[in-house]
Design an enzyme around this catalytic site. Sequence first.
Site, PDB file in Angstrom:
ATOM      1  N   ASP A   1       0.723  -1.116   0.164  1.00 13.11           N
ATOM      2  CA  ASP A   1      -0.055  -0.012  -0.023  1.00 13.11           C
ATOM      3  C   ASP A   1       0.997   1.251  -0.056  1.00 13.11           C
ATOM      4  OD1 ASP A   1      -2.348  -1.329   0.037  1.00 13.11           O
ATOM      5  OD2 ASP A   1      -2.736  -1.216   2.374  1.00 13.11           O
TER       6      ASP A   1
ATOM      7  N   ASP B   1      -4.678  -2.885   4.853  1.00 11.60           N
ATOM      8  CA  ASP B   1      -5.234  -2.489   6.366  1.00 11.60           C
ATOM      9  C   ASP B   1      -6.748  -2.313   6.166  1.00 11.60           C
ATOM     10  OD1 ASP B   1      -5.455  -0.253   4.459  1.00 11.60           O
ATOM     11  OD2 ASP B   1      -4.150   1.181   5.439  1.00 11.60           O
TER      12      ASP B   1
END
Length: 904
Positions: A442, A748
């Site tokens: 990410d 996440d």
Amino acid sequence: MVILSFQQAALVLNASRRFRYTLDLKKEEEKEIIRRTIRSHAQVIRAVFLFKEAGENDPREAYTGIKFTTASRGFPIEMEKLKTLNRDHDSVLLQEIRGVKGLSDLLKSNLDRGINPTEDELLQRRDVFGANTYPRKKRKSILRFVFDACKDLTLIILMVAAAISLTLGMATEGVKEGWYEGGSIFLAVFLVILVTATSDYRQSLQFQHLNEEKQNIQVEVLRGGKRFRTSIFDLVVGDVVPLNIGDQVPADGILISGHSLAIDESSMTGESKTVHKDQKAPFLMSGCKVADGYGSMLVTGVGINTEWGQLMANLSEDNGEETPLQVRLNGVATFIGMVGLSVAGVVLGVLAIRYFTGHTKNPDGTVQFRAGTTGLKQGFMGAIRILTIAVTIVVVAVPEGLPLAVTLTLAYSMRKMMLDKALVRRLSSCETMGSATTICSDKTGTLTLNKMTVVEAHFIGTRLDPCDDVRAISSSSAALLIEGIAQNTTGTVFLPEDGGAADVTGSPTEKAILSWGLKIGMDFNDVRSKSSVLHVFPFNSEKKRGGVAVQVSDTGVHIHWKGAAELVLSSCKSWLSLDGSVQPMGAQKRNEYKKSIEDMAKSSLRCVAFAYCQCDIEKIPKEDIADWKLPEEDLTLLGIVGIKDPCRPGVRSAVQLCKNAGVKVRMVTGDNIETAKAIALECGILDANGVISEPFVIEGKAFREMSEIARGEIADKITVMGRSSPNDKLLLVQALKRKGHVVAVTGDGTNDAPALHEADIGLAMGMSGTEVAKESSDIIILDDDFTSVVKVVRWGRSVYANIQKFIQFQLTVNVAALVINVIAAVSSGDVPLNAVELLWVNLIMDTLGALALATEPPTDNLMKRQPVGRREPLVTNIMWRNLFVQAIYQIAILLIFNFSGKKI
């Protein structure tokens, strides 16, 4: 095998288990109908008695047993009534006590401010209603670990050999010599069992401690009007808890308010479908996950007084996981043991033939056995001595320290990885990470700091300078913008009564926008009080926008949208001018906004746009408003902000270290493709002198629309994927795995769970990650830092390299000793290496070798070679070559000793 070495180790194993129940849904539905019918009949009968008591008592008191007249003295609601409310989801009882508002009064709580946060208040609630913990099952005693250690195959072989050696030694050499031979082996085996049991016992204690840390989830709670984070174990009955997508429901409770709130109750019911919660179905069960939407709940049951608590109290955590490396090593040890047994059998046959055919002689040259002349007892003793030699060969061959060595290495690595901010949930992931060939990372919070600030703003067709100077904007336009900021958010603003600085909570993006809103004059509570929320479309990672419908008058409704700038802009047909009038969005003005978005994105800014439209109240459905789709076309653009999120220090060098190690880092982000490219260049993922176009840089939509074959062809080339959805990340992981890559993925969000699960190693973020993401991961990165991911790779490679060193060390000794004894036994009828002395030498060498490899820290040299790959053999050709060369040297030395007439 020194106990101290195990005291320095902590083994973290995966304690997660999925509880699945196979249901016949049709039968369950029929049962539920029957239960409802019986319940309704019982309620009718009960109502008759309630009616009789209505003249004397409050009907609610007669029905519920709650003393409403004593509400000012403590907590009038009884614990059993709360349990009934939680267990039976009794909506009638809830209505009788005037819903969630009446229940909060009985619990001395406030739906808007929560409970009093004083310590005395919390202690009283825990004393009355219990704590949010549950009793653990009694752990195994050390005797159980001793019994388990005795089951090891290599130790069983040694114990059998010791028993035979003891018996034969007493018969041939006398009691003293027999006890020395067999008893010494028994003592060595006992020490191995003791050390193994002690190690496993201490590891179980460490496991329990670390498992509690893993379950110590941080939740948001409202107390005294202020939101803050606290441990899930600190929650008490009466607490008000906000819920957002990806959260775990921390206790049993009643929904206060919510928007599009959907709960995954599969962990409790076994049904995979999500359940929508509203005022008609307000009951929330502890342990379930928020699948969509957001809301807030009143805690009504904690700990053992919840179904989840009772379930967890009756479960024992399993810490007996074996990693693939351990399984392979056990296989190696078993294989060598079987070879030893086979060789011992062959030697036994050869020596027996030599002995009974008269080819075995004493040191003085006399034949040991002559057919017809040697006595029965003497012949029997000779056969027993031959059997003793065979047992010695078995003892020499068994590498009893091999499986234990990898356990020690992994345990030490787990402990050190914790210090490097990596919590290993599945032991196998530690060694797998050393084989990783690519990392799909990410951007936000992993490569960047996740500390966001609005640094640029474009409104009324112009750039604000500074970004919080709104004096040029008309009051009506500013009010409309502020209304959208305050109502279309999951964050909050708390203003202390003493006039201190405002406390802003929410996601980093929400906090940045709300903080900017305060700078341009937003009074958060006042704005929210002037309009009421009718319906919410929570931020969606697929559409990358979120909306809210608010009623501002008896007939007027505003629909506010906020999200990815270029996507919101594409839905806008008009824009708000300087004087507050609405102007059509012409091609020139649209291009001007696109240019502003591109310029901000190239400066590494995250671009967020605000838009709205008006809606007549008559067009809003009176019923089933939860299914109403907010209008998202023909919007009016209010403005665009650019949010800065700096790169983490050390990320660029960490990315370069991965490149040197043959591990390709790929950025997969939901941000604008230009923002993604700018950050990738800053982090070193992209080379400024390289190709920065498709297919190396690609949008998620373009990748998603390709065929599976086409995705496989370009997957290797993709370095940056912008505007990607969680499903795009999953497709990329699948394509890379089909190409033979060992894939590590960071995530996440709740929607990252499929990709985390599909990857060879799922890395969840400990600070920003949702509980759903963490449960789907193999390793939790506690500080959300990409440099910690690289440290995990280094430790994984260290484990593999150290185990290979120990294998070569162990097998060299065993092979050499085995060959020496076999040659000597066949040629002379005796063995030069004594079983007892050799076993103790092995134990000492195992201890020294295990300690040496376990305490050897990973070096930078490990990151200068290519990944080991998915199927590299545990013992490589080079290792076999070195093994035989060293074994020849040792055989030569041992033969020199043997020829000198000294028995080792």
